[in-house]
Design an enzyme around this catalytic site. Structure first.
Site, PDB file in Angstrom:
ATOM      1  N   THR A  82       0.860  -1.179   0.000  1.00 62.39           N
ATOM      2  CA  THR A  82       0.000   0.000   0.000  1.00 62.39           C
ATOM      3  C   THR A  82       0.899   1.231   0.000  1.00 62.39           C
ATOM      4  O   THR A  82       2.113   1.123   0.100  1.00 62.39           O
ATOM      5  CB  THR A  82      -0.921   0.014   1.237  1.00 62.39           C
ATOM      6  N   THR A  83       0.282   2.392  -0.078  1.00 62.85           N
ATOM      7  CA  THR A  83       1.001   3.652   0.096  1.00 62.85           C
ATOM      8  C   THR A  83       0.146   4.572   0.954  1.00 62.85           C
ATOM      9  O   THR A  83      -1.005   4.859   0.604  1.00 62.85           O
ATOM     10  CB  THR A  83       1.280   4.342  -1.258  1.00 62.85           C
TER      11      THR A  83
END
Length: 236
Positions: free
Chosen positions: A16-17
């Site tokens: 994810t970011t």
């Protein structure tokens, strides 16, 4: 198809970011929307920015189940805390509750989070709480698999005293860059801006995000891609 049962029992890689940025007056939180299970995208439009109180939100990365459970517990505790004090909890209190749960259960939790919000005592605050339960107050924080592509970017563009518009633009650019480079990040970009006036959520669909380097414009047909020239590199 020959399936190896040992492979099925291996931990899935997750990506994810998540980003939190302070600006002159509040904070901006941002995240992509791809929930991956190894090479399989389990959800391409998930919401990784979760409300803890009216003035504090959390960006979640790592195991979705673990981060959701931590968020649910902390939201419950903060609700009781608000009733007892008769006023909203501060960002520091919320972050330390997350830290306490993460540290005390560090052997079983696989999650790293960013807690951000605004309160009348200290204004906008960002706290990074990575895997293991350490807590770090920072002017900006990045996490998830996409963060490894963003440290140099933030070293170049980050500065003190940004306006709200500049901070929101920075967050969207940064998440877009991570989506372009990190196979585990993708989908849409969601942002949450928190300041003395309240909370504002924004949604940026994938076809409206800035393109980076050799990324191609969205096409309706795969045949159109062959005819499409590469875009110019995006200016920072």
């Amino acid at each position: 198809m020959d399936l190896n049962m040992n492979d099925l029992n291996q931990p899935h890689s997750m990506g994810t970011t998540i980003i939190g940025v302070t600006y002159n007056g509040g904070v901006v939180l941002g995240a992509d929307s791809r929930t991956s299970t190894g090479v399989y995208v389990a959800n391409r439009a998930s919401d990784k920015i979760t409300q803890l109180t009216d003035n504090v939100y959390i960006c979640r990365s790592g195991s979705a189940a673990d981060s959701q459970t931590v968020s649910d517990y902390v939201r419950y505790f903060l609700h009781q805390h608000t009733i007892q004090l008769g006023e909203p909890a501060t960002v520091k209190v919320a972050a330390n509750l997350v830290r306490l749960l993460s540290y005390n259960n560090k052997n079983i939790l696989q999650t790293g989070v960013i807690v951000g919000g605004w309160d009348k005592y200290e204004g906008g605050k960002i706290y990074g709480i990575p895997l293991g339960g350490t807590i770090i107050e920072q002017p900006f924080a990045i996490g998830g698999s996409g963060s490894s592509y963003l440290y140099g970017f933030f070293d170049q563009v980050w500065r003190e005293g940004m306006t709200r518009e500049e901070a929101e633009q920075l967050v969207v650019k940064a998440v877009s860059l991570a989506i372009a480079r990190d196979g585990a990040s993708g989908g849409v970009v969601r942002t949450v801006t928190i300041n003395s006036e309240g909370v504002t959520r924004k949604f940026y669909p994938g076809d409206k995000l800035p393109l980076w380097h050799e990324e191609l414009e969205p096409q309706n047909s795969l045949l159109d891609i062959l005819k499409h020239p590469g875009p110019e590199p995006m200016n920072i």
